[in-house]
Design a protein around this motif. Structure first.
Motif, PDB file in Angstrom:
ATOM      1  N   ARG A   1      -3.328  14.326   4.100  1.00 28.79           N
ATOM      2  CA  ARG A   1      -4.769  14.210   4.267  1.00 28.79           C
ATOM      3  C   ARG A   1      -5.342  15.257   5.231  1.00 28.79           C
ATOM      4  O   ARG A   1      -6.535  15.351   5.387  1.00 28.79           O
ATOM      5  CB  ARG A   1      -5.118  12.799   4.718  1.00 28.79           C
ATOM      6  CG  ARG A   1      -4.347  12.304   5.923  1.00 28.79           C
ATOM      7  CD  ARG A   1      -4.574  10.803   6.036  1.00 28.79           C
ATOM      8  NE  ARG A   1      -4.017  10.246   7.255  1.00 28.79           N
ATOM      9  CZ  ARG A   1      -2.798   9.766   7.360  1.00 28.79           C
ATOM     10  NH1 ARG A   1      -1.990   9.796   6.328  1.00 28.79           N
ATOM     11  NH2 ARG A   1      -2.375   9.236   8.488  1.00 28.79           N
TER      12      ARG A   1
ATOM     13  N   ALA B   1     -10.608   8.782  16.265  1.00 27.77           N
ATOM     14  CA  ALA B   1     -10.395   9.326  14.919  1.00 27.77           C
ATOM     15  C   ALA B   1     -10.276  10.850  15.045  1.00 27.77           C
ATOM     16  O   ALA B   1     -10.734  11.422  16.034  1.00 27.77           O
ATOM     17  CB  ALA B   1     -11.571   8.964  14.011  1.00 27.77           C
TER      18      ALA B   1
ATOM     19  N   PHE C   1     -14.941   5.391   7.483  1.00 29.65           N
ATOM     20  CA  PHE C   1     -13.813   5.687   8.364  1.00 29.65           C
ATOM     21  C   PHE C   1     -12.698   6.416   7.637  1.00 29.65           C
ATOM     22  O   PHE C   1     -12.073   7.306   8.196  1.00 29.65           O
ATOM     23  CB  PHE C   1     -13.306   4.408   9.042  1.00 29.65           C
ATOM     24  CG  PHE C   1     -13.820   4.335  10.424  1.00 29.65           C
ATOM     25  CD1 PHE C   1     -15.038   3.750  10.686  1.00 29.65           C
ATOM     26  CD2 PHE C   1     -13.135   4.932  11.458  1.00 29.65           C
ATOM     27  CE1 PHE C   1     -15.564   3.750  11.953  1.00 29.65           C
ATOM     28  CE2 PHE C   1     -13.639   4.943  12.734  1.00 29.65           C
ATOM     29  CZ  PHE C   1     -14.850   4.344  12.991  1.00 29.65           C
TER      30      PHE C   1
ATOM     31  N   ASN D   1     -12.634  -5.167  10.715  1.00 31.84           N
ATOM     32  CA  ASN D   1     -12.092  -4.217  11.681  1.00 31.84           C
ATOM     33  C   ASN D   1     -10.580  -4.062  11.489  1.00 31.84           C
ATOM     34  O   ASN D   1     -10.038  -2.958  11.618  1.00 31.84           O
ATOM     35  CB  ASN D   1     -12.385  -4.758  13.081  1.00 31.84           C
ATOM     36  CG  ASN D   1     -12.597  -3.669  14.086  1.00 31.84           C
ATOM     37  OD1 ASN D   1     -12.661  -2.501  13.733  1.00 31.84           O
ATOM     38  ND2 ASN D   1     -12.686  -4.054  15.332  1.00 31.84           N
TER      39      ASN D   1
ATOM     40  N   TYR E   1     -13.821   4.069  18.395  1.00 34.50           N
ATOM     41  CA  TYR E   1     -13.107   4.273  17.127  1.00 34.50           C
ATOM     42  C   TYR E   1     -13.402   5.657  16.557  1.00 34.50           C
ATOM     43  O   TYR E   1     -12.547   6.279  15.945  1.00 34.50           O
ATOM     44  CB  TYR E   1     -13.479   3.184  16.119  1.00 34.50           C
ATOM     45  CG  TYR E   1     -13.051   1.813  16.573  1.00 34.50           C
ATOM     46  CD1 TYR E   1     -11.709   1.526  16.803  1.00 34.50           C
ATOM     47  CD2 TYR E   1     -13.971   0.804  16.795  1.00 34.50           C
ATOM     48  CE1 TYR E   1     -11.301   0.281  17.246  1.00 34.50           C
ATOM     49  CE2 TYR E   1     -13.573  -0.450  17.231  1.00 34.50           C
ATOM     50  CZ  TYR E   1     -12.244  -0.703  17.458  1.00 34.50           C
ATOM     51  OH  TYR E   1     -11.848  -1.930  17.903  1.00 34.50           O
TER      52      TYR E   1
ATOM     53  N   PHE F   1      -6.027  -0.365   9.036  1.00 35.39           N
ATOM     54  CA  PHE F   1      -4.953  -0.108   8.067  1.00 35.39           C
ATOM     55  C   PHE F   1      -5.356   0.902   6.995  1.00 35.39           C
ATOM     56  O   PHE F   1      -4.490   1.480   6.348  1.00 35.39           O
ATOM     57  CB  PHE F   1      -4.523  -1.412   7.397  1.00 35.39           C
ATOM     58  CG  PHE F   1      -3.666  -2.276   8.290  1.00 35.39           C
ATOM     59  CD1 PHE F   1      -2.286  -2.193   8.242  1.00 35.39           C
ATOM     60  CD2 PHE F   1      -4.247  -3.160   9.182  1.00 35.39           C
ATOM     61  CE1 PHE F   1      -1.491  -2.982   9.067  1.00 35.39           C
ATOM     62  CE2 PHE F   1      -3.459  -3.947  10.010  1.00 35.39           C
ATOM     63  CZ  PHE F   1      -2.079  -3.860   9.954  1.00 35.39           C
TER      64      PHE F   1
ATOM     65  N   THR G   1      -6.415   3.801   6.930  1.00 36.75           N
ATOM     66  CA  THR G   1      -6.028   5.216   7.071  1.00 36.75           C
ATOM     67  C   THR G   1      -4.513   5.390   7.029  1.00 36.75           C
ATOM     68  O   THR G   1      -4.015   6.498   7.188  1.00 36.75           O
ATOM     69  CB  THR G   1      -6.571   5.781   8.392  1.00 36.75           C
ATOM     70  OG1 THR G   1      -6.001   5.006   9.461  1.00 36.75           O
ATOM     71  CG2 THR G   1      -8.076   5.694   8.450  1.00 36.75           C
TER      72      THR G   1
ATOM     73  N   VAL H   1      -6.990  -1.173  16.451  1.00 32.50           N
ATOM     74  CA  VAL H   1      -7.863  -2.320  16.180  1.00 32.50           C
ATOM     75  C   VAL H   1      -7.911  -3.163  17.449  1.00 32.50           C
ATOM     76  O   VAL H   1      -6.868  -3.516  17.990  1.00 32.50           O
ATOM     77  CB  VAL H   1      -7.308  -3.199  15.034  1.00 32.50           C
ATOM     78  CG1 VAL H   1      -8.164  -4.437  14.847  1.00 32.50           C
ATOM     79  CG2 VAL H   1      -7.223  -2.406  13.741  1.00 32.50           C
TER      80      VAL H   1
ATOM     81  N   ARG I   1     -10.069  -1.834   8.708  1.00 30.60           N
ATOM     82  CA  ARG I   1     -10.356  -0.458   9.117  1.00 30.60           C
ATOM     83  C   ARG I   1      -9.129   0.196   9.753  1.00 30.60           C
ATOM     84  O   ARG I   1      -8.856   1.380   9.578  1.00 30.60           O
ATOM     85  CB  ARG I   1     -11.539  -0.433  10.104  1.00 30.60           C
ATOM     86  CG  ARG I   1     -12.000   0.954  10.481  1.00 30.60           C
ATOM     87  CD  ARG I   1     -12.938   0.933  11.677  1.00 30.60           C
ATOM     88  NE  ARG I   1     -12.449   0.130  12.784  1.00 30.60           N
ATOM     89  CZ  ARG I   1     -11.412   0.461  13.526  1.00 30.60           C
ATOM     90  NH1 ARG I   1     -10.759   1.574  13.318  1.00 30.60           N
ATOM     91  NH2 ARG I   1     -11.016  -0.337  14.507  1.00 30.60           N
TER      92      ARG I   1
ATOM     93  N   MET J   1       0.849  -1.193   0.000  1.00 29.68           N
ATOM     94  CA  MET J   1       0.000   0.000   0.000  1.00 29.68           C
ATOM     95  C   MET J   1       0.887   1.247   0.000  1.00 29.68           C
ATOM     96  O   MET J   1       1.791   1.357   0.807  1.00 29.68           O
ATOM     97  CB  MET J   1      -0.870  -0.012   1.259  1.00 29.68           C
ATOM     98  CG  MET J   1      -1.920   1.042   1.261  1.00 29.68           C
ATOM     99  SD  MET J   1      -2.851   0.968   2.802  1.00 29.68           S
ATOM    100  CE  MET J   1      -3.619  -0.617   2.613  1.00 29.68           C
TER     101      MET J   1
ATOM    102  N   ILE K   1     -20.439  13.354   6.836  1.00 27.95           N
ATOM    103  CA  ILE K   1     -20.345  11.890   6.925  1.00 27.95           C
ATOM    104  C   ILE K   1     -21.266  11.379   8.040  1.00 27.95           C
ATOM    105  O   ILE K   1     -21.943  10.363   7.891  1.00 27.95           O
ATOM    106  CB  ILE K   1     -18.887  11.441   7.201  1.00 27.95           C
ATOM    107  CG1 ILE K   1     -17.944  11.959   6.113  1.00 27.95           C
ATOM    108  CG2 ILE K   1     -18.780   9.919   7.296  1.00 27.95           C
ATOM    109  CD1 ILE K   1     -18.193  11.446   4.741  1.00 27.95           C
TER     110      ILE K   1
ATOM    111  N   LEU L   1       0.592   7.783   1.954  1.00 31.71           N
ATOM    112  CA  LEU L   1       0.354   9.167   1.543  1.00 31.71           C
ATOM    113  C   LEU L   1       1.483  10.021   2.094  1.00 31.71           C
ATOM    114  O   LEU L   1       2.063   9.709   3.119  1.00 31.71           O
ATOM    115  CB  LEU L   1      -0.965   9.657   2.144  1.00 31.71           C
ATOM    116  CG  LEU L   1      -2.233   9.119   1.531  1.00 31.71           C
ATOM    117  CD1 LEU L   1      -3.406   9.530   2.401  1.00 31.71           C
ATOM    118  CD2 LEU L   1      -2.421   9.681   0.136  1.00 31.71           C
TER     119      LEU L   1
END
Lengths: 304, 344
Positions: A9, A113, B122, B166, A109, B171, B173, B102, B169, A1, A24, A4
């Motif tokens: 962001r 965030a 997310f 989950n 969560y 990873f 970001t 997580v 979720r 992956m 959202i 960024l």
């Protein structure tokens, strides 16, 4: 992956980020509200249930006052329809906290965030508020068409209606935020808190009982509540003026105390309440979120 | 923000929970200490950027509490903690922008949303552009073998599938520091291996990425972690690489003994033999044999142990010396096996 570039962001401004969180959260709120059950159950819950409540109100009115629909009926019916908006704003924001924390188990969560929980909760409330507003409009339409409610599009004071609505919504959401904050630190039975408070408002905020007929302490409480003024303003705007008892009963205003205020006075009072309410709720929420964090309650499962 | 090359730094950080006094116990008769639960008791740790750092400990050791403090979910009662140089109390927002978490063994997720919607939502909270979010989501779902479920509502997933979602979720970001709290708890062996492989691969691709992992599984900690802190009762008992931790026992031989006909009191007798530092046991229902893992002061103690087995009415079936494992280190430091703790 591919990673960024560092913090690419987050090159948006804080305001843009809050706006994105709000959007959202509103999208999530709508998904939760509209998809929780099959359409027929949703229809019964969102439409048939409030109409049934209105029919019960009508029946009670007919039993007590006979078949004549005076302006007192308009007072009761419009208040009842608008109260749905109050209920959705106030009671359901605390429900969001409990549902996210204990049912979906996602609050921790969301909290970890980079979002403002304040913007998130308001976003989540928008869907419920929309349902409340739609149901209110539907009830008013049904009332005008079939239940003898004196409501005409031509007599509605649209300017005042928009003004009161715009000034009242921040107040209602502020109430909701305060109760949602309390829900963060309540470990058990928090799911009832919003409804209990909303029910108390039903009694004291001139939904069915004008402040004038309440005992002194409740009257003072009623006159200290912004919802009382919001309902009065909205009733006047929808009915096209001050609601009065019939001529046979003297034709005096249904609430002489609230009749002392002109439309402008009501708007000014609501504007003040809006500023104070939003400020208080913002700081209260920040404080109580800190309390919840210090007590380890952001992710606590309490047997919901 | 202080200039710190560290991903995580804690300095004597502690967390005390106040317990509600039982109704029958009067407050006057209950000392203050009995109404307090010390979940973290002065933890000092330093985790470098790019490290895969493990926290190993039994239930209630304080692993999750430490993660909650570091992820800004919980305020520490004393001490200080920093993530990427940002203070967890004063600068939570800066931390939240750079981390993700997580937790394993959970059924979290918005049941009304599909798997893909949950992940997308997310990613939006973290400001990941939608196109990039979809690309990452597809890649993660493929790796975690969830592609076929991407349009399934989360309410229709099994517990293990929810856990995999989950994991994705966490990873999606692309955090700078990722907190994995028992991420493989309840996952089947194959998927647990896939998640471990993916975690390692993800870290290799960017040497700046850091993972703090808590686990019950010794093998997982041994396989994945660059360094491990063994934690019990809120305190760090040891912190080093797995190899160095095992080296702690180099001077102390480790034996595995299989014996039949042993009672619990007989095993207690063996445990109290002079020179026995640690003993853990397992009972094999099929053969009715006990398997004893012993850490000894020195090799000669084994003859006393064999004598103690005979005195307890047991029959020696097998005896072998083996290289120390993390489990042995854990037994030596904590005084009991992690397996026993999990079984309890």
């Amino acid at each position: 992956m591919t990673s960024l570039p560092k913090l690419h962001r987050f090159n948006s401004t804080s305001l843009e980020h809050e706006w994105r969180t709000f959007r959202i959260a509103a999208w999530l709120g709508w998904q939760v509200e509209s998809n929780w059950t099959v359409p027929i159950v949703f229809f019964i819950y969102a439409i048939l249930r409030p109409i049934s409540t209105a029919l019960i109100l009508l029946l009670m009115y007919i039993v007590i006052a006979g078949n004549h629909r005076g302006e007192y009926f308009d007072y009761l019916y419009i208040s009842n329809a608008l109260y749905l908006i109050v209920m959705q704003s106030i009671a359901n924001m605390s429900w969001t906290v409990l549902e996210d924390r204990e049912h979906y188990r996602m609050l921790k969560y969301i909290y970890t965030a980079p979002v403002s929980l304040f913007a998130y909760l308001i976003g989540r409330a928008v869907a419920r508020l929309s349902i409340g507003i739609s149901t209110s409009v539907l009830l008013l339409t049904v009332g005008a068409l079939w239940m003898g409610l004196h409501l005409s599009l031509l007599s509605v004071q649209w300017g005042w209606l928009v003004t009161y609505f715009a000034l009242g919504i921040p107040v209602l959401l502020s109430f909701g935020i305060v109760i949602a904050g309390l829900a963060l630190v309540i470990t058990r039975n928090g799911e009832f808190m919003g409804e209990i408070i909303a029910s108390m408002l039903l009694l004291v905020c001139s939904v069915y009982f004008p402040p004038d007929i309440l005992p002194v302490i409740l009257r003072k409480l009623s006159l200290a509540m912004p919802v009382t003024y919001w309902l009065e303003g909205m009733r006047r705007a929808l009915a096209g003026g001050l609601l009065r008892y019939s001529a046979a009963m003297g034709g005096r205003p249904i609430s002489p105390r609230l009749a002392l205020y002109s439309n402008s006075d009501l708007a000014m009072i609501l504007a003040c309440f809006s500023v104070v309410g939003v400020t208080i709720s913002f700081f209260f929420y920040r404080w109580i979120e800190g309390v919840a964090k210090a007590r380890g309650m952001i992710d606590r499962i309490t047997g919901f | 923000m202080s200039q710190s090359p560290l991903a995580i730094k804690t300095d004597n950080v502690g967390r005390i929970y106040k317990k509600k006094a039982a109704k029958r116990v009067s407050r006057a008769s209950s000392p203050d200490s009995s109404r307090q639960l010390v979940a973290l008791d002065g933890v000092t740790l330093e985790v470098e950027k790019g490290e895969l750092f493990g926290l190993l400990g039994p239930n209630g050791a304080g692993k999750t509490t430490l993660i909650k403090v570091l992820t800004t979910l919980l305020t520490p009662s004393f001490g200080s903690a920093e993530v990427l140089g940002y203070d967890v109390v004063r600068e939570p927002k800066a931390i939240r922008e750079r981390i993700n978490m997580v937790s394993g063994g959970e059924t979290s997720g918005y049941g009304i949303l599909t798997v893909k919607e949950n992940l997308w939502m997310f990613s939006q909270f973290y400001g990941v552009p939608t196109k990039e979010a979809h690309r990452r989501s597809d890649e993660l779902l493929a790796r975690l073998e969830l592609t076929g479920m991407k349009d399934t509502r989360v309410s229709g997933l099994s517990t293990g599938e929810r856990q995999r979602m989950n994991f994705c979720r966490g990873f999606i970001t692309d955090p700078e520091v990722l907190f994995l709290d028992e991420p493989t708890l309840g996952l089947d062996v194959h998927i647990a291996r896939v998640t471990r492989e993916f975690t390692r691969e993800w870290m290799r691709k960017n040497p700046e990425r850091t993972v703090l992992l808590t686990t019950h599984y010794m093998a997982e900690a041994d396989e994945l972690c660059d360094r491990i802190a063994i934690i019990d009762k809120g305190r760090v008992l040891a912190c080093d690489t797995p190899e160095n931790l095992k080296r702690m026992l180099q001077a102390q031989p480790v034996f595995q003994i299989r014996a039949g006909g042993l009672s619990e009191s007989g095993i207690d007798g063996i445990r109290s033999t002079t020179g026995v530092i640690g003993l853990t046991q397992e009972f094999d229902l099929e053969t009715s044999h006990h398997s004893l893992n012993l850490i000894l002061q020195e090799e000669s103690v084994i003859s006393d142990v064999v004598g103690a087995i005979g005195a307890a009415g047991g029959k020696l079936v097998g005896l072998e010396k083996h290289e120390p494992t993390l489990e042995d280190v854990f037994v030596k430091l904590v005084g009991r096996s992690l397996k026993e703790d999990v079984t309890e």
